[in-house]
Design a protein around this motif. Structure first.
Motif, short mmCIF file in Angstrom:
data_model
loop_
_atom_site.label_atom_id
_atom_site.label_comp_id
_atom_site.label_asym_id
_atom_site.label_seq_id
_atom_site.Cartn_x
_atom_site.Cartn_y
_atom_site.Cartn_z
N LYS A 25 0.86 -1.18 0.00
CA LYS A 25 0.00 0.00 0.00
C LYS A 25 0.90 1.23 0.00
O LYS A 25 1.93 1.26 0.66
N SER A 27 0.81 5.77 -1.21
CA SER A 27 0.09 6.93 -1.72
C SER A 27 1.07 7.70 -2.59
O SER A 27 1.90 8.44 -2.08
N LEU A 34 -3.35 9.42 -8.65
CA LEU A 34 -3.02 8.97 -7.30
C LEU A 34 -3.13 7.45 -7.25
O LEU A 34 -4.20 6.88 -7.48
N THR A 36 -2.62 3.90 -5.01
CA THR A 36 -2.60 3.44 -3.62
C THR A 36 -1.99 2.04 -3.49
O THR A 36 -1.92 1.51 -2.40
N ARG A 37 -1.58 1.47 -4.64
CA ARG A 37 -0.98 0.13 -4.63
C ARG A 37 0.27 0.13 -5.50
O ARG A 37 0.29 0.70 -6.58
N GLN A 62 8.65 6.38 -4.59
CA GLN A 62 8.28 7.61 -3.89
C GLN A 62 8.96 8.83 -4.53
O GLN A 62 8.38 9.91 -4.57
N TYR A 65 7.09 10.83 -7.10
CA TYR A 65 5.91 11.58 -6.64
C TYR A 65 5.84 12.98 -7.26
O TYR A 65 6.80 13.73 -7.26
N TYR A 106 -2.77 0.35 -10.18
CA TYR A 106 -1.53 0.20 -9.42
C TYR A 106 -0.35 0.65 -10.27
O TYR A 106 -0.48 0.86 -11.47
#
Length: 122
Positions: A25, A27, A34, A36-37, A62, A65, A106
């Motif tokens: 999981k 974000s 967006l 979430t997986r 990350q 992002y 995902y």
């Protein structure tokens, strides 16, 4: 970004084929979406287990992002394949091969490994 010829070399070009996938999981906003997986294929463990693990891969993801990337290739069924090479994290360089499925459900990691001094192979 690198050449897309080695993005995915399984029989099916549209799925992460390994039975050994791990889902996390998260974000993460990438390409204005967006997620979430994150689904990580364990393929990287065959050759790169000594220098790569899921925690590093999640850090690499990350670092995506808030950014936008153009796919290296798009399959006929709409899977978008991306390569970030070299891609920095904590003063080290990596190659990250990932995908987004057509339903944007995902981010899939096909492979990831360290690069020495940020240099790519030619």
């Amino acid at each position: 970004m690198a050449n897309s010829k080695n993005l995915h070399n399984s029989a099916s070009s549209d799925k992460i084929e390994s039975e050994n996938r791990r889902e996390h999981k998260a974000s993460i906003m990438v390409n204005g979406i967006l997620f979430t997986r994150v689904v990580i294929d364990t393929h990287y463990e065959k050759k790169h287990k000594a220098t790569m693990n899921d925690k590093i891969i999640l850090g690499l993801i990350q670092a995506l992002y808030g950014r936008s990337f153009l796919p290296e290739t798009v399959s006929t069924s709409g899977f978008k394949y991306f390569v970030n090479d070299p891609w920095p994290l904590n003063d080290k360089w990596y190659r990250l091969i990932w995908l987004i499925p057509p339903d944007h459900s995902y981010i899939g990691i096909l492979n990831a490994f360290r690069r020495k001094n940020g240099k790519t192979k030619k």
